[in-house]
Scaffold this motif. Sequence first.
Motif, mmCIF file in Angstrom:
data_model
loop_
_atom_site.group_PDB
_atom_site.id
_atom_site.type_symbol
_atom_site.label_atom_id
_atom_site.label_comp_id
_atom_site.label_asym_id
_atom_site.label_seq_id
_atom_site.Cartn_x
_atom_site.Cartn_y
_atom_site.Cartn_z
ATOM 1 N N LEU A 35 -7.299 7.238 -0.576
ATOM 2 C CA LEU A 35 -6.158 7.010 -1.459
ATOM 3 C C LEU A 35 -5.893 5.521 -1.681
ATOM 4 O O LEU A 35 -5.301 5.134 -2.689
ATOM 5 C CB LEU A 35 -4.907 7.684 -0.896
ATOM 6 N N VAL A 36 -6.333 4.670 -0.762
ATOM 7 C CA VAL A 36 -6.186 3.221 -0.951
ATOM 8 C C VAL A 36 -6.964 2.783 -2.190
ATOM 9 O O VAL A 36 -6.469 2.013 -3.029
ATOM 10 C CB VAL A 36 -6.665 2.452 0.302
ATOM 11 N N ALA A 89 -5.389 4.278 -5.399
ATOM 12 C CA ALA A 89 -4.120 3.659 -5.770
ATOM 13 C C ALA A 89 -4.274 2.215 -6.212
ATOM 14 O O ALA A 89 -3.282 1.544 -6.535
ATOM 15 C CB ALA A 89 -3.151 3.729 -4.586
ATOM 16 N N ARG A 142 2.208 1.758 -3.584
ATOM 17 C CA ARG A 142 1.167 2.174 -4.526
ATOM 18 C C ARG A 142 0.671 3.593 -4.219
ATOM 19 O O ARG A 142 0.370 4.363 -5.141
ATOM 20 C CB ARG A 142 0.006 1.185 -4.482
ATOM 21 N N ALA A 143 0.578 3.921 -2.939
ATOM 22 C CA ALA A 143 0.141 5.271 -2.565
ATOM 23 C C ALA A 143 1.155 6.310 -3.029
ATOM 24 O O ALA A 143 0.784 7.377 -3.527
ATOM 25 C CB ALA A 143 -0.059 5.352 -1.053
ATOM 26 N N VAL A 200 -1.006 6.917 4.787
ATOM 27 C CA VAL A 200 -2.014 5.960 4.328
ATOM 28 C C VAL A 200 -1.638 4.547 4.770
ATOM 29 O O VAL A 200 -2.451 3.802 5.324
ATOM 30 C CB VAL A 200 -2.156 6.033 2.795
ATOM 31 N N VAL A 236 0.846 -1.205 0.000
ATOM 32 C CA VAL A 236 0.000 0.000 0.000
ATOM 33 C C VAL A 236 0.876 1.248 0.000
ATOM 34 O O VAL A 236 0.571 2.234 -0.696
ATOM 35 C CB VAL A 236 -0.950 -0.015 1.215
ATOM 36 N N ASN A 237 1.951 1.225 0.734
ATOM 37 C CA ASN A 237 2.850 2.376 0.771
ATOM 38 C C ASN A 237 3.408 2.678 -0.619
ATOM 39 O O ASN A 237 3.404 3.830 -1.067
ATOM 40 C CB ASN A 237 3.989 2.095 1.754
ATOM 41 N N ALA A 252 2.411 9.143 1.832
ATOM 42 C CA ALA A 252 2.165 7.725 1.571
ATOM 43 C C ALA A 252 2.202 6.920 2.864
ATOM 44 O O ALA A 252 1.393 6.003 3.063
ATOM 45 C CB ALA A 252 3.206 7.190 0.582
ATOM 46 N N CYS A 299 0.865 6.741 -6.790
ATOM 47 C CA CYS A 299 -0.381 7.450 -7.109
ATOM 48 C C CYS A 299 -0.242 8.947 -6.849
ATOM 49 O O CYS A 299 -0.648 9.778 -7.657
ATOM 50 C CB CYS A 299 -1.527 6.861 -6.289
#
Length: 478
Positions: free
Chosen positions: A377-378, A381, A137-138, A168, A134-135, A165, A141
């Motif tokens: 944002l999850v 992204a 991809r955030a 998130v 997730v980090n 990031a 994005c």
Amino acid sequence: MSESKPKRVISVSPMPPEKSAYALARYSRSPDSIRESLEWVRTHNSEKFLESFYFQYGHASIADLGHTMLCFEGISELAATEIEEEPLWDGQAKSSRYQDFSRAGFVTPPELTGEAATCYQAAAKKLLEAYAQVNARAFDCLAARLPRPDEMKPEVYRRNLAARAFDVARYLLFWGVPTNVGQVTSIRTLEKQIRRLKAAQYAELRDLGGEIAQACAAEPDCVWDAAMAREPLAPTLARHAEAAEHPALAQADLHRWADQNLEYYAGGKPARVDLIRPSDTSADIVATLLYPVTAWPFRELYELARGWSAARRAEVLDVALQSRTKRDDLLAGFHGGLYAYDFAIDIGAYRDLHRHRRCHKFRQSYCGSLGFDTPALVEEAGAATVYREAMEGALAAMRSLPAPGADYLLPFGARGRFLFKMDFAEAEYISRVRSGVKGHFSYREVAWEMKLKMEQLEPELGRLMQATPPWVEDMLKR
């Protein structure tokens, strides 16, 4: 020629905490100058003085005059938050905004062994794997959405996006993630901290209480000047800081009373922020005492207690106090503030708001039953599936594990209930500071709602709260 003015401000270099307390206590009790008091302390026993005046005679303020610096390394985030619980506490913890926790590993609580430990560790690894995904991809994005301004240096741009990031990704961190904490406290606060930790429900905290006492009985591990004489940090404190049993016993007693006298609360999804100004002091205290041992909203507990007879409220107060000894202060539930904010917020936001000292804080159990939040944002992204599977898996694993070790698996994105009681000045301060564009979006929204609730309850005061609306953003500031 006129005589020179006598020096009125005299600086004193750092001293061992107990000697500092002795010197300043004697300074207040004799006609001598501070220089003469310091010379006296050099030739007299500070431990004997503290034994007599602090521990035997109860002159507690003496212990406010000596300060210690302690650091905790490799402890869980849960333990760090409990360490910071003291109202008169100064310190800093490792930031989840500026450091990558994906390779940090995790603390396995001593309560979990065998299959339970294996289950916990599997879910913890999945959370950290999802955190890393997730980090990344955030960050990608945000980089696509927010090109670097020409005037911003590339390294500054990258650091700012990385911080956003991490904001998130941190929803996937959990109470078992290791962290570091540095604190500076008086030896009076340190004694309270040791006694509280030694009686905690978590084995990690009980062990830490003992380790703090051991550190006080020994010479410091780190010294600034190697040429200085070495001596134990606070040996007298170490001998007297036994476990404070009353708060834990009182909570157990109140829990039994609530189980026997209150219905199970099965209300719907709670409001994120509720604000009440209690006018009935007795009902306020009773509701506050019962809040941590139930799942009831504070507003409904307060109205319930207001409708009880004086005898029924007295029953709760007596239950809370029946284990109190002469050395125990009144429980935190007897403290109050003009306003009571009842929050149903994510653990990460609670972790940040918990650091505000000028308020009284109470929490309900870390049960994970209120679900979890998902940052916008999850979804943007393309990380929603990874995020949701990790969160749901962690909460399912939590429900299968025994308490209190299961609490360590609670993700920062999970919601819980927390009561904060404060005066208007503190409400204004939290709302103003925590709503700023540099803050985490979760507590920014909470801080904004604090202002809105105050405007509804106290229009004349609410207008004074200069909070920043959450829709005002600057993603390249941190």
